[in-house]
Design a protein around this motif. Structure first.
Motif, PDB file in Angstrom:
ATOM      1  N   ARG A  14      21.368  66.959  -9.388  1.00 13.97           N
ATOM      2  CA  ARG A  14      22.021  65.764  -8.848  1.00 13.97           C
ATOM      3  C   ARG A  14      22.889  65.108  -9.923  1.00 13.97           C
ATOM      4  NH1 ARG A  14      19.570  59.960  -6.639  1.00 13.97           N
ATOM      5  NH2 ARG A  14      21.291  59.508  -5.227  1.00 13.97           N
ATOM      6  N   ALA A  15      22.389  65.072 -11.141  1.00 13.00           N
ATOM      7  CA  ALA A  15      23.164  64.501 -12.242  1.00 13.00           C
ATOM      8  C   ALA A  15      24.466  65.268 -12.426  1.00 13.00           C
ATOM      9  CB  ALA A  15      22.340  64.521 -13.527  1.00 13.00           C
ATOM     10  N   ARG A  16      24.385  66.585 -12.354  1.00 12.45           N
ATOM     11  CA  ARG A  16      25.577  67.420 -12.558  1.00 12.45           C
ATOM     12  C   ARG A  16      26.554  67.276 -11.394  1.00 12.45           C
ATOM     13  NH1 ARG A  16      26.659  71.180 -16.258  1.00 12.45           N
ATOM     14  NH2 ARG A  16      28.099  72.893 -15.840  1.00 12.45           N
ATOM     15  N   THR A  17      26.026  67.329 -10.178  1.00 14.61           N
ATOM     16  CA  THR A  17      26.886  67.187  -8.999  1.00 14.61           C
ATOM     17  C   THR A  17      27.600  65.838  -9.003  1.00 14.61           C
ATOM     18  OG1 THR A  17      25.455  68.629  -7.670  1.00 14.61           O
ATOM     19  CG2 THR A  17      26.945  67.157  -6.474  1.00 14.61           C
ATOM     20  N   THR A  18      26.856  64.778  -9.337  1.00 18.17           N
ATOM     21  CA  THR A  18      27.454  63.439  -9.395  1.00 18.17           C
ATOM     22  C   THR A  18      28.526  63.375 -10.468  1.00 18.17           C
ATOM     23  OG1 THR A  18      25.374  62.433  -8.668  1.00 18.17           O
ATOM     24  CG2 THR A  18      26.982  60.985  -9.729  1.00 18.17           C
ATOM     25  N   ALA A  19      28.232  63.933 -11.647  1.00 25.62           N
ATOM     26  CA  ALA A  19      29.187  63.900 -12.758  1.00 25.62           C
ATOM     27  C   ALA A  19      30.463  64.661 -12.410  1.00 25.62           C
ATOM     28  CB  ALA A  19      28.549  64.480 -14.016  1.00 25.62           C
ATOM     29  N   ILE A  20      30.319  65.811 -11.763  1.00 29.87           N
ATOM     30  CA  ILE A  20      31.503  66.601 -11.393  1.00 29.87           C
ATOM     31  C   ILE A  20      32.310  65.878 -10.325  1.00 29.87           C
ATOM     32  CG2 ILE A  20      32.285  68.739 -10.300  1.00 29.87           C
ATOM     33  CD1 ILE A  20      29.906  70.146 -11.648  1.00 29.87           C
ATOM     34  N   THR A  21      31.628  65.403  -9.275  1.00 30.34           N
ATOM     35  CA  THR A  21      32.328  64.711  -8.189  1.00 30.34           C
ATOM     36  C   THR A  21      33.059  63.482  -8.702  1.00 30.34           C
ATOM     37  OG1 THR A  21      30.745  65.475  -6.519  1.00 30.34           O
ATOM     38  CG2 THR A  21      32.068  63.535  -5.971  1.00 30.34           C
ATOM     39  N   GLU A  22      32.364  62.654  -9.478  1.00 26.59           N
ATOM     40  CA  GLU A  22      32.988  61.423  -9.963  1.00 26.59           C
ATOM     41  C   GLU A  22      34.016  61.706 -11.061  1.00 26.59           C
ATOM     42  OE1 GLU A  22      32.643  58.754  -8.283  1.00 26.59           O
ATOM     43  OE2 GLU A  22      31.148  59.760  -7.050  1.00 26.59           O
ATOM     44  N   GLY A  23      33.786  62.755 -11.855  1.00 28.58           N
ATOM     45  CA  GLY A  23      34.780  63.135 -12.854  1.00 28.58           C
ATOM     46  C   GLY A  23      36.082  63.573 -12.197  1.00 28.58           C
ATOM     47  N   LEU A  24      35.965  64.370 -11.137  1.00 25.60           N
ATOM     48  CA  LEU A  24      37.162  64.817 -10.415  1.00 25.60           C
ATOM     49  C   LEU A  24      37.781  63.668  -9.631  1.00 25.60           C
ATOM     50  CD1 LEU A  24      36.131  68.379  -9.149  1.00 25.60           C
ATOM     51  CD2 LEU A  24      37.285  67.712 -11.258  1.00 25.60           C
ATOM     52  N   ARG A  25      36.957  62.716  -9.182  1.00 29.66           N
ATOM     53  CA  ARG A  25      37.500  61.530  -8.510  1.00 29.66           C
ATOM     54  C   ARG A  25      38.343  60.710  -9.502  1.00 29.66           C
ATOM     55  NH1 ARG A  25      35.123  59.606  -4.031  1.00 29.66           N
ATOM     56  NH2 ARG A  25      32.994  60.112  -4.717  1.00 29.66           N
ATOM     57  N   MET A  26      37.816  60.543 -10.717  1.00 30.52           N
ATOM     58  CA  MET A  26      38.570  59.822 -11.746  1.00 30.52           C
ATOM     59  C   MET A  26      39.836  60.590 -12.130  1.00 30.52           C
ATOM     60  SD  MET A  26      36.916  57.018 -12.178  1.00 30.52           S
ATOM     61  CE  MET A  26      36.359  57.130 -10.456  1.00 30.52           C
ATOM     62  N   TYR A  27      39.748  61.917 -12.111  1.00 34.99           N
ATOM     63  CA  TYR A  27      40.921  62.754 -12.400  1.00 34.99           C
ATOM     64  C   TYR A  27      42.039  62.480 -11.397  1.00 34.99           C
ATOM     65  CZ  TYR A  27      43.763  67.042 -12.708  1.00 34.99           C
ATOM     66  OH  TYR A  27      44.803  67.938 -12.822  1.00 34.99           O
ATOM     67  N   SER A  28      41.721  62.597 -10.105  1.00 40.27           N
ATOM     68  CA  SER A  28      42.751  62.390  -9.085  1.00 40.27           C
ATOM     69  C   SER A  28      43.202  60.938  -9.017  1.00 40.27           C
ATOM     70  CB  SER A  28      42.228  62.836  -7.706  1.00 40.27           C
ATOM     71  OG  SER A  28      42.053  64.237  -7.675  1.00 40.27           O
ATOM     72  N   GLY A  29      42.247  60.009  -9.221  1.00 41.90           N
ATOM     73  CA  GLY A  29      42.601  58.592  -9.197  1.00 41.90           C
ATOM     74  C   GLY A  29      43.537  58.224 -10.335  1.00 41.90           C
ATOM     75  N   SER A  30      43.285  58.764 -11.524  1.00 42.98           N
ATOM     76  CA  SER A  30      44.151  58.473 -12.670  1.00 42.98           C
ATOM     77  C   SER A  30      45.524  59.120 -12.489  1.00 42.98           C
ATOM     78  CB  SER A  30      43.502  58.963 -13.962  1.00 42.98           C
ATOM     79  OG  SER A  30      43.355  60.369 -13.959  1.00 42.98           O
ATOM     80  N   GLN A  31      45.538  60.313 -11.889  1.00 41.18           N
ATOM     81  CA  GLN A  31      46.823  60.968 -11.611  1.00 41.18           C
ATOM     82  C   GLN A  31      47.639  60.132 -10.616  1.00 41.18           C
ATOM     83  OE1 GLN A  31      46.634  64.726  -9.537  1.00 41.18           O
ATOM     84  NE2 GLN A  31      48.693  65.311 -10.183  1.00 41.18           N
ATOM     85  N   TYR A  32      46.968  59.672  -9.564  1.00 44.80           N
ATOM     86  CA  TYR A  32      47.643  58.840  -8.560  1.00 44.80           C
ATOM     87  C   TYR A  32      48.192  57.571  -9.210  1.00 44.80           C
ATOM     88  CZ  TYR A  32      48.185  55.713  -4.529  1.00 44.80           C
ATOM     89  OH  TYR A  32      48.679  54.815  -3.605  1.00 44.80           O
ATOM     90  N   GLU A  33      47.387  56.933 -10.060  1.00 40.40           N
ATOM     91  CA  GLU A  33      47.835  55.705 -10.718  1.00 40.40           C
ATOM     92  C   GLU A  33      49.041  55.975 -11.612  1.00 40.40           C
ATOM     93  OE1 GLU A  33      48.051  51.918 -10.958  1.00 40.40           O
ATOM     94  OE2 GLU A  33      46.202  52.650 -10.038  1.00 40.40           O
ATOM     95  N   ALA A  34      49.025  57.089 -12.348  1.00 38.29           N
ATOM     96  CA  ALA A  34      50.168  57.448 -13.198  1.00 38.29           C
ATOM     97  C   ALA A  34      51.413  57.722 -12.353  1.00 38.29           C
ATOM     98  CB  ALA A  34      49.824  58.675 -14.039  1.00 38.29           C
ATOM     99  N   MET A  35      51.226  58.303 -11.187  1.00 36.74           N
ATOM    100  CA  MET A  35      52.353  58.564 -10.287  1.00 36.74           C
ATOM    101  C   MET A  35      52.920  57.268  -9.717  1.00 36.74           C
ATOM    102  SD  MET A  35      50.657  61.903  -8.421  1.00 36.74           S
ATOM    103  CE  MET A  35      51.744  61.870  -6.996  1.00 36.74           C
ATOM    104  N   MET A  36      52.020  56.361  -9.324  1.00 42.65           N
ATOM    105  CA  MET A  36      52.466  55.102  -8.733  1.00 42.65           C
ATOM    106  C   MET A  36      53.211  54.231  -9.739  1.00 42.65           C
ATOM    107  SD  MET A  36      51.774  55.163  -5.546  1.00 42.65           S
ATOM    108  CE  MET A  36      52.023  53.448  -5.107  1.00 42.65           C
TER     109      MET A  36
END
Length: 271
Positions: free
Chosen positions: A180-202
């Protein structure tokens, strides 16, 4: 195998898993894999420590609660006894800061790649959405754990099982597992990845649109995510994924079913 050999074997296994994750991220088309992997692994370690502390606190509370209790307890009585744990505060103090570091670290990488401005806009609506999500995450995770605990405790009474059975079941709950720790870390890490990319694009006037890309070769892919491959919209518009609107893969506005284990990514459309 003695303790030292067991520890070495476990560390080697984890290294192999981490190397495999790095290969998968690279193959899936994610950028800045070394940076992304570092944030994921840091979050995983913090998350695992937090889950183990929660497990110990839960065991102590449950043992006292079921001791000398003959009748099956109600959901409300179990919820009451599970209160006062340090899980949410530990999440806020230990895990969430790592996720926030990932967002800003990856934003800097995307911003450099796209040639954006020097300053981050802390007033952006999307950044506020990210902060709201990070503040909400600890409670959401505790609710999931509590639901599993309620089911397990009530089942012990329904099946006429004793404290030894209950202790064994608690130790086996996936809600306290490293997975669960790993799944959460991967999901939230990739969420931060896409969120930061979106913010840089905006925050970059040179970028006018975005294209959803589905990572091929993933086991049991979601059909809606495959169908969205190549979908292009203006950068401030929404993708439609299985009938849900989102700004990017793993957008906090998406349901858990559309976010967890999602490996899709975006490609910017530059003017």
């Amino acid at each position: 195998m003695n303790d030292e050999e067991l520890i070495k074997a476990a560390l080697q296994l984890k290294k192999e898993e981490d190397d495999e994750l790095a290969k998968l991220l690279d193959k899936a088309g994610f950028l800045f894999v070394p940076i992304l992997l570092k944030f994921i692994l840091n979050s995983e370690d913090k998350m695992d420590d937090t889950l183990q502390v929660d497990y110990k606190e839960v065991c102590e509370k449950v043992k006292k609660f079921v001791e000398n209790r003959k009748k099956k307890p109600t959901k409300l009585s179990i919820k009451n006894v599970l209160r006062g744990r340090s899980f949410q505060s530990n999440m806020r103090d230990e895990v969430v800061p790592e996720m926030r570091k990932a967002f800003f670290g990856l934003f800097e990488a995307f911003n450099d790649k796209y040639g954006g401005g020097d300053k981050f806009d802390f007033r952006s609506k999307h950044y506020n959405d990210i902060e709201k999500w990070l503040k909400k995450l600890p409670k959401l995770m505790q609710v999931t754990t509590d639901e599993a605990l309620i089911r397990t405790i009530q089942q012990s009474y329904e099946d006429g099982q004793g404290i030894n059975w209950l202790e064994k079941k608690l130790s086996e709950l996936p809600e306290f597992s490293r997975n669960r720790a790993r799944t959460t870390a991967i999901t939230e890490g990739l969420r931060m990845y896409s969120g930061s990319q979106y913010e840089a694009m905006m925050q970059n006037d040179a970028i006018v649109g975005k294209t959803w890309r589905h990572t091929h070769g993933i086991k049991e892919p979601r059909k809606g995510h495959e169908d969205a491959d190549g979908q292009t919209v203006a950068k401030d518009e929404y993708f439609i994924i299985n009938g849900e609107k989102c700004r990017y893969p793993r957008d906090p506005t998406l349901s858990a079913g559309e976010s967890i284990h999602c490996h899709c990514f975006m490609v910017p459309l530059i003017n």
